[in-house]
Design an enzyme around this catalytic site. Structure first.
Site, PDB file in Angstrom:
ATOM      1  N   GLY A   1       0.844  -1.199   0.000  1.00  0.00           N
ATOM      2  CA  GLY A   1       0.000   0.000   0.000  1.00  0.00           C
ATOM      3  C   GLY A   1       0.875   1.242   0.000  1.00  0.00           C
ATOM      4  O   GLY A   1       0.548   2.263   0.598  1.00  0.00           O
ATOM      5  N   ALA A   2       2.034   1.144  -0.706  1.00  0.00           N
ATOM      6  CA  ALA A   2       3.031   2.209  -0.654  1.00  0.00           C
ATOM      7  C   ALA A   2       2.595   3.487  -1.368  1.00  0.00           C
ATOM      8  O   ALA A   2       3.178   4.549  -1.164  1.00  0.00           O
ATOM      9  CB  ALA A   2       4.332   1.716  -1.267  1.00  0.00           C
ATOM     10  N   SER A   3       1.554   3.375  -2.212  1.00  0.00           N
ATOM     11  CA  SER A   3       1.136   4.588  -2.922  1.00  0.00           C
ATOM     12  C   SER A   3      -0.011   5.267  -2.172  1.00  0.00           C
ATOM     13  O   SER A   3      -0.518   6.291  -2.587  1.00  0.00           O
ATOM     14  CB  SER A   3       0.683   4.227  -4.343  1.00  0.00           C
ATOM     15  OG  SER A   3      -0.412   3.331  -4.268  1.00  0.00           O
TER      16      SER A   3
ATOM     17  N   ASP B   1      -2.842   0.778  16.839  1.00  0.00           N
ATOM     18  CA  ASP B   1      -3.895   1.700  17.247  1.00  0.00           C
ATOM     19  C   ASP B   1      -3.128   2.978  17.501  1.00  0.00           C
ATOM     20  O   ASP B   1      -2.427   3.099  18.506  1.00  0.00           O
ATOM     21  CB  ASP B   1      -4.591   1.214  18.532  1.00  0.00           C
ATOM     22  CG  ASP B   1      -5.766   2.111  18.847  1.00  0.00           C
ATOM     23  OD1 ASP B   1      -5.562   3.346  18.889  1.00  0.00           O
ATOM     24  OD2 ASP B   1      -6.883   1.605  19.033  1.00  0.00           O
ATOM     25  N   HIS B   2      -3.209   3.904  16.574  1.00  0.00           N
ATOM     26  CA  HIS B   2      -2.267   5.031  16.660  1.00  0.00           C
ATOM     27  C   HIS B   2      -2.483   5.871  17.907  1.00  0.00           C
ATOM     28  O   HIS B   2      -1.601   6.607  18.310  1.00  0.00           O
ATOM     29  CB  HIS B   2      -2.270   5.865  15.371  1.00  0.00           C
ATOM     30  CG  HIS B   2      -3.445   6.785  15.216  1.00  0.00           C
ATOM     31  ND1 HIS B   2      -4.692   6.338  14.868  1.00  0.00           N
ATOM     32  CD2 HIS B   2      -3.560   8.121  15.366  1.00  0.00           C
ATOM     33  CE1 HIS B   2      -5.517   7.376  14.807  1.00  0.00           C
ATOM     34  NE2 HIS B   2      -4.861   8.479  15.108  1.00  0.00           N
TER      35      HIS B   2
ATOM     36  N   LYS C   1       0.248   8.029  21.056  1.00  0.00           N
ATOM     37  CA  LYS C   1       0.169   9.462  21.393  1.00  0.00           C
ATOM     38  C   LYS C   1       0.827   9.713  22.745  1.00  0.00           C
ATOM     39  O   LYS C   1       0.661   8.948  23.694  1.00  0.00           O
ATOM     40  CB  LYS C   1      -1.289   9.926  21.417  1.00  0.00           C
ATOM     41  CG  LYS C   1      -1.906   9.977  20.010  1.00  0.00           C
ATOM     42  CD  LYS C   1      -3.287  10.579  20.047  1.00  0.00           C
ATOM     43  CE  LYS C   1      -4.018  10.408  18.725  1.00  0.00           C
ATOM     44  NZ  LYS C   1      -3.539  11.257  17.639  1.00  0.00           N
TER      45      LYS C   1
ATOM     46  N   HIS D   1      -9.926   2.948  19.460  1.00  0.00           N
ATOM     47  CA  HIS D   1      -9.272   4.020  20.225  1.00  0.00           C
ATOM     48  C   HIS D   1      -9.904   4.265  21.598  1.00  0.00           C
ATOM     49  O   HIS D   1      -9.209   4.358  22.607  1.00  0.00           O
ATOM     50  CB  HIS D   1      -9.307   5.336  19.436  1.00  0.00           C
ATOM     51  CG  HIS D   1      -8.813   5.209  18.018  1.00  0.00           C
ATOM     52  ND1 HIS D   1      -7.717   4.460  17.681  1.00  0.00           N
ATOM     53  CD2 HIS D   1      -9.259   5.745  16.851  1.00  0.00           C
ATOM     54  CE1 HIS D   1      -7.505   4.536  16.371  1.00  0.00           C
ATOM     55  NE2 HIS D   1      -8.436   5.308  15.851  1.00  0.00           N
TER      56      HIS D   1
ATOM     57  N   LYS E   1     -17.883  13.320  14.424  1.00  0.00           N
ATOM     58  CA  LYS E   1     -17.383  14.222  13.385  1.00  0.00           C
ATOM     59  C   LYS E   1     -18.205  15.505  13.420  1.00  0.00           C
ATOM     60  O   LYS E   1     -19.371  15.489  13.825  1.00  0.00           O
ATOM     61  CB  LYS E   1     -17.553  13.588  12.003  1.00  0.00           C
ATOM     62  CG  LYS E   1     -16.862  12.236  11.827  1.00  0.00           C
ATOM     63  CD  LYS E   1     -15.411  12.412  11.489  1.00  0.00           C
ATOM     64  CE  LYS E   1     -14.740  11.080  11.210  1.00  0.00           C
ATOM     65  NZ  LYS E   1     -13.285  11.150  11.349  1.00  0.00           N
TER      66      LYS E   1
HETATM   67  C1  BG6 Z   1      -8.775   7.284  12.670  1.00  0.00           C
HETATM   68  C2  BG6 Z   1     -10.187   7.336  12.155  1.00  0.00           C
HETATM   69  O1  BG6 Z   1      -8.500   6.022  13.215  1.00  0.00           O
HETATM   70  O2  BG6 Z   1      -8.601   8.271  13.664  1.00  0.00           O
HETATM   71  C3  BG6 Z   1     -10.521   8.714  11.631  1.00  0.00           C
HETATM   72  O3  BG6 Z   1     -10.347   6.389  11.115  1.00  0.00           O
HETATM   73  C4  BG6 Z   1     -10.212   9.770  12.670  1.00  0.00           C
HETATM   74  O4  BG6 Z   1     -11.883   8.801  11.245  1.00  0.00           O
HETATM   75  C5  BG6 Z   1      -8.807   9.599  13.209  1.00  0.00           C
HETATM   76  O5  BG6 Z   1     -10.344  11.043  12.054  1.00  0.00           O
HETATM   77  C6  BG6 Z   1      -8.549  10.537  14.363  1.00  0.00           C
HETATM   78  O6  BG6 Z   1      -7.202  10.476  14.709  1.00  0.00           O
HETATM   79  P1  BG6 Z   1      -6.453  11.740  15.307  1.00  0.00           P
HETATM   80  O7  BG6 Z   1      -5.062  11.255  15.573  1.00  0.00           O
HETATM   81  O8  BG6 Z   1      -6.541  12.823  14.281  1.00  0.00           O
HETATM   82  O9  BG6 Z   1      -7.200  12.110  16.548  1.00  0.00           O
END
Ligand code: BG6
Length: 495
Positions: free
Chosen positions: A11-13, A176-177, A181, A239, A339
């Site tokens: 998925g490099a692109s 899970d980004h 944080k 998250h 959102k």
């Molecule tokens: C992602 C969601 O995992 O997290 C997005 O798919 C969301 O919909 C985003 O906007 C929010 O991440 P952050 O780091 O901008 O708070």
């Protein structure tokens, strides 16, 4: 640590690769964690040349304040292979390139695979990695996988079974980004390094917890994906529940990966399974209609690109979870995410129980807020004495935010997570048991929502969500502590 490693990015692109992955790898390179002995193979369907790929990588570093010589040197480690994930021949070519680059860069057979594409391909890729001996048991072999990890318990289990044919659980790093944080990781410090909190972090002293993940953006250009997902699967299953687990877990026996994970898993497995009736009352879904904030008009969700006519997808999810442990039984963990809310703000608020009256004076509850985004820091509200000759209580707020310099230096979530993968530390990733438990819970909510047993509440863009979510807290004798709407309304900025 300077790693010897070959990355292969599927998925490099894609957008994520450009926005997050390449800049994060570059920061690791600048920090010296990647040096002469790394290479990256980027794959995607498009027929790109190495030169073109390098250019894409360099452009992705755009706003990083650094000289271009370093960026070019970095990009020279990137190779491109046009790839059809279903075509076995392509994996043979990939293996050959892997061998060649492995020798050229002395990567010591260490391999990191990053899957950043549509999840339906994950299983196929993992299978081929094994059958074509790209994963060959030499060096370390780690798989980083982006969300969503399934769309239900069933699909997540299927995916996990497919991956486990090639990788062991301890080789799989489910991103899970939020766990990367800075302030989410800071929850450990606040909870366990402060005697004033550690001993009162339980149901005897905490009245409730509020988790707000508010976004002011709409669905942007992701309508196609989002309309099939919705806020519950997009933000809560992963998250919100991950952050909740850090807030609710018991103190681990040690701060090792195993002990931390064991405590987190316990929280996931202790999430209370509410009855259908409770779910109907305790979880709110909403969708934004047109609205305006600060003079700017926003369209309704239904008028955004790639959204189905009359879509019932929720852009807001709120509710209350309970964690059935001795520490937190019956204490509400309220959450909301959506959102097009009034403003971007990710924060956690811990509300302590009310102290007794003192000298006939009523005290306010102590409130600890952890600011995760966009500013990073904490505040703690306490009761003090009003200045003057008589005794009266007045609330005071101790407030701390990282300063801009510190923020500038704080690594990006992906950078930290990549670094963890290189170290082989999966503390800040989602374990399969966590994913499994969260889908078990989320599936039940989804089922009732899909069956339309719960109303879809509308809320105007630029507000903090449907009234029902405010009413829910009131039904528990509580209210949202963070109310940006009020600020905007007072200034006439919200219509
Ligand atoms: C992602 C969601 O995992 O997290 C997005 O798919 C969301 O919909 C985003 O906007 C929010 O991440 P952050 O780091 O901008 O708070």
């Amino acid at each position: 640590m300077t790693a010897h490693v070959l990355f292969t990015i599927f998925g490099a692109s894609g957008d994520l690769a450009k926005r997050k992955l390449y800049p994060s790898l570059f920061r690791l390179y600048k920090a010296g964690h990647l040096g002469e002995h790394f290479a990256v193979i980027g794959t995607a369907r498009r027929p790109w040349t190495k030169e073109f790929f390098e250019q894409i990588v360099i452009e992705s570093l755009g706003d990083l304040p650094d000289n271009s010589r370093q960026a070019h040197a970095f990009a020279s480690h990137f190779y491109y292979q046009s790839h059809d994930v279903n075509d076995t021949e392509h994996y043979v070519a990939l293996r050959n390139l892997q061998k060649e680059l492995g020798q050229q860069y002395d990567t010591q057979n260490n391999k990191v695979f990053f899957l950043s594409m549509a999840p339906e391909f994950f299983g196929t890729i993992a299978r081929h990695l094994k059958s074509e001996q790209i994963v060959d048991g030499q060096g370390f072999e780690r798989l980083i996988i982006e969300k969503p990890f399934g769309t239900s318990l069933e699909t997540a289990t299927q995916l996990n079974n497919e991956l486990s044919e090639t990788f062991e659980e301890n080789q799989i790093y489910r991103i899970d980004h939020y766990l990367g944080k800075e302030m989410v990781q800071n929850i450990f410090a606040v909870r366990f390094a402060n005697i004033i909190f550690e001993h009162i972090w339980n149901r005897d002293y905490i009245e409730s917890v509020q988790i707000s993940f508010a976004e002011s953006i709409g669905v942007e250009d992701r309508g196609g994906y989002y309309d099939h997902s919705g806020a519950l699967k997009d933000m809560v299953q992963n998250h919100v529940l991950q952050v909740l687990s850090l807030l609710a877990m018991d103190k681990p026996a040690s701060f090792s990966e195993q002990d931390v994970r064991a405590e987190k898993i316990k929280v996931f497995q202790s999430l209370k399974q509410q009855t259908d009736q409770e779910i109907k009352q305790n979880f709110i879904r909403g969708q934004y209609t047109a609205g305006s904030i600060d003079g700017k008009d926003y369209p309704a969700y239904l008028d955004e690109a790639n959204i189905q006519e009359n879509s019932q997808t929720e852009t807001y999810a709120g509710g209350v979870f309970f964690v059935d442990t001795d520490r937190f039984r019956d204490i509400p963990f309220f959450f909301r995410t959506g959102k097009r809310l009034t403003e971007k703000g990710t924060r956690v608020t811990i509300i302590f129980k009310q102290a007794e009256d003192i000298f006939g004076q009523h005290s306010e509850r102590n409130v600890l807020t952890i600011y995760i985004q966009p500013t990073e820091g904490f505040s703690l509200s306490i009761n003090g004495k009003e200045v003057g000759s008589h005794f009266a209580l007045t609330p005071a707020k101790l407030d701390f935010r990282h300063n801009a310099t510190a923020l500038g230096n704080s690594p990006e979530a992906y950078e930290k997570l990549f670094f963890d993968v290189l170290k082989g530390d999966s503390t800040n990733f989602s374990h399969w048991e966590e994913v499994k438990a969260s889908w078990t819970l989320i599936d039940r909510i989804v089922a009732l929502w899909q069956d339309n047993q719960v109303p879809l509440h509308l809320y105007p863009a630029g507000t903090m969500g449907p009234q029902a979510a405010f009413d829910l807290l009131e039904s528990y004798g509580s209210q949202w502590i963070w109310t940006p709407d009020v600020w905007y309304r007072e200034r006439g900025l919200l219509k």
